[in-house]
Design a protein around this motif. Structure first.
Motif, short mmCIF file in Angstrom:
data_model
loop_
_atom_site.label_atom_id
_atom_site.label_comp_id
_atom_site.label_asym_id
_atom_site.label_seq_id
_atom_site.Cartn_x
_atom_site.Cartn_y
_atom_site.Cartn_z
N MET A 77 0.97 -0.82 -0.21
CA MET A 77 0.16 -0.06 -0.20
C MET A 77 1.44 1.41 0.40
O MET A 77 2.07 0.83 0.10
CB MET A 77 -0.91 0.20 0.96
CG MET A 77 -1.67 -1.12 1.32
SD MET A 77 -3.27 -1.19 2.65
CE MET A 77 -4.72 -0.07 1.49
N LYS A 78 -0.02 2.19 -0.06
CA LYS A 78 1.00 3.90 -0.28
C LYS A 78 -0.14 5.07 0.25
O LYS A 78 -0.56 4.94 0.77
CB LYS A 78 1.63 3.91 -2.00
CG LYS A 78 3.23 3.18 -3.22
CD LYS A 78 2.52 3.52 -3.74
CE LYS A 78 3.27 3.11 -5.05
NZ LYS A 78 4.08 3.37 -6.40
N LEU A 79 0.76 5.77 0.91
CA LEU A 79 0.08 6.64 1.44
C LEU A 79 -0.68 7.53 0.55
O LEU A 79 0.93 8.09 -0.36
CB LEU A 79 0.77 7.50 2.73
CG LEU A 79 0.77 8.46 3.53
CD1 LEU A 79 -0.17 7.71 4.49
CD2 LEU A 79 2.03 9.12 3.84
N LYS A 80 -1.79 7.82 1.04
CA LYS A 80 -2.02 8.38 0.20
C LYS A 80 -2.44 10.87 0.52
O LYS A 80 -2.47 11.46 0.34
CB LYS A 80 -3.74 7.78 0.02
CG LYS A 80 -4.24 8.57 -0.85
CD LYS A 80 -5.91 8.30 -1.20
CE LYS A 80 -7.30 9.19 -2.16
NZ LYS A 80 -7.62 8.21 -2.81
N LYS A 81 -2.29 10.31 1.85
CA LYS A 81 -2.79 11.55 2.58
C LYS A 81 -2.74 11.07 3.80
O LYS A 81 -2.70 10.22 5.13
CB LYS A 81 -4.17 11.85 2.39
CG LYS A 81 -4.89 12.21 1.31
CD LYS A 81 -6.42 13.23 0.75
CE LYS A 81 -6.88 13.67 -0.29
NZ LYS A 81 -7.93 14.04 -0.20
N THR A 82 -2.62 12.21 4.62
CA THR A 82 -2.20 12.93 5.97
C THR A 82 -3.26 13.54 7.02
O THR A 82 -2.75 14.86 6.37
CB THR A 82 -1.01 12.04 6.65
OG1 THR A 82 -0.53 13.53 6.03
CG2 THR A 82 -0.08 11.14 6.87
N PHE A 83 -3.44 13.70 7.49
CA PHE A 83 -4.30 14.71 9.48
C PHE A 83 -3.77 14.74 9.89
O PHE A 83 -4.13 13.84 10.80
CB PHE A 83 -6.22 14.84 8.86
CG PHE A 83 -6.82 14.84 6.99
CD1 PHE A 83 -6.50 15.87 6.16
CD2 PHE A 83 -6.77 13.40 6.19
CE1 PHE A 83 -7.09 15.92 5.57
CE2 PHE A 83 -7.61 13.42 5.21
CZ PHE A 83 -6.69 14.66 4.44
N THR A 117 -2.83 11.55 14.59
CA THR A 117 -2.66 11.77 13.31
C THR A 117 -3.41 10.90 12.27
O THR A 117 -3.13 9.68 12.91
CB THR A 117 -1.07 11.14 13.13
OG1 THR A 117 -0.55 12.55 13.41
CG2 THR A 117 -0.91 11.60 11.38
N LEU A 118 -3.49 10.78 11.58
CA LEU A 118 -4.86 10.10 10.53
C LEU A 118 -4.57 9.80 9.45
O LEU A 118 -4.06 10.95 8.80
CB LEU A 118 -6.64 10.61 9.95
CG LEU A 118 -7.42 9.61 9.18
CD1 LEU A 118 -7.64 8.70 10.01
CD2 LEU A 118 -8.42 10.73 8.77
N SER A 119 -3.68 8.34 9.09
CA SER A 119 -3.13 8.35 7.51
C SER A 119 -3.96 7.24 6.63
O SER A 119 -4.55 6.34 7.04
CB SER A 119 -1.83 7.04 7.95
OG SER A 119 -0.90 8.58 8.99
N ILE A 120 -3.45 7.40 5.54
CA ILE A 120 -4.50 7.25 4.62
C ILE A 120 -3.71 6.04 3.55
O ILE A 120 -3.69 7.09 2.92
CB ILE A 120 -6.17 8.05 4.23
CG1 ILE A 120 -6.52 8.59 5.10
CG2 ILE A 120 -6.48 7.40 2.67
CD1 ILE A 120 -7.81 10.42 4.71
#
Length: 269
Positions: free
Chosen positions: A1-7, A13-16
């Motif tokens: 998987m690849k990191l798409k966004k972080t908030f 911290t939310l990692s998508i």
């Protein structure tokens, strides 16, 4: 998987993350305050696991061992699927399912750009229910899904697995028990909801499914919020409307019949 966004949120911290060429995402939330309690999956949790559909389970198994990641040996589980099981670093259950049964294995080309020499599909989110009739009605009527397959498992006291996905998908058979629907499902670039029901649990007053936020905090859907709101009102299902200013999205929060938290946002092309 690849990191798409972080908030960044107040509590952490939310990692998508997602796989290439797939719209479905896995969201990981890291809390700022360390939790001394390790996650432990229990048979009465309303969340069980997530599964990845893969081309070559033997090759994936070999690569996982090369990365020193503990993983069970692949096995053909009856007429359910060709499976292997592992866990992430926090003990969340992960299942690999080959797109074909063992006896139907098809040679596939290695893709050296990927850690597992192929690009998996996030294929199943597995949850549990005490009442399969109410649960299936909920996901079909409220979430707009359709039941595509059903599998009976005579292990321990027995359980049934129900698989729901987009109504736009067309399985090879209209019979939800048909064997051909199983391999067909594993070959879709699609995330299905798998629902496990223990036989007889609906009659056991002492059996209660629990929501463990360390396992699965919530499930997210995208869609038309006005239509969803009207469905929830019609079925007298409690919900909460919110505005997520950080992500610039309107949200509706509600729960399934088995107390699984659900968050819906407006679909945007």
């Amino acid at each position: 998987m690849k990191l798409k966004k972080t908030f960044e949120h107040v509590k952490g911290t939310l990692s998508i993350l997602n796989f290439e060429n797939q719209d479905y995402c896995l969201e990981l939330f890291q809390e700022k305050e360390e939790n001394s309690i390790n996650y432990l999956q229990k048979p009465d949790d309303n969340y069980w696991k997530h599964s990845l559909f893969i081309d070559d389970i033997e090759r994936v198994n070999t690569k996982m061992k090369e990365y020193n990641i503990p993983i069970g040996e692949p096995y053909q589980f009856g007429d359910i699927g060709y499976l292997s099981h592992t866990k992430d670093i926090e003990d969340h259950q992960i299942e690999f399912i080959q797109k074909t049964f063992k006896q139907n294995t098809v040679p596939s080309t290695q893709k050296k750009d990927y850690p597992l020499l192929e690009n998996p599909v996030l294929g199943l989110l597995t949850i549990r229910t005490k009442d399969p009739i109410k649960s299936i009605q909920f996901y079909e009527d409220i979430c707009g899904m359709k039941l595509h397959a059903r599998m009976y498992v005579k292990r321990s006291n027995g359980f049934t697995l129900y698989f729901l996905g987009s109504p736009e998908l067309t399985p090879p058979s209209l019979d939800i028990d048909a064997l051909e629907n199983r391999e067909w499902m594993y070959q879709q670039n699609h995330l299905f909801i798998e629902i496990q029901h223990y036989w007889g649990s609906e009659y056991d007053d002492n059996f209660i499914l629990n929501h463990n936020h360390q396992g699965c905090q919530l499930v997210k859907f995208e869609g038309n919020l006005l239509i969803l709101k009207n469905k929830l009102l019609k079925k007298n299902i409690p919900f909460l409307e919110k505005e997520n200013q950080q992500e610039s999205k309107n949200e509706i929060h509600f729960s399934s019949v088995d107390n699984l938290k659900i968050l819906a946002t407006e679909y945007k092309n």
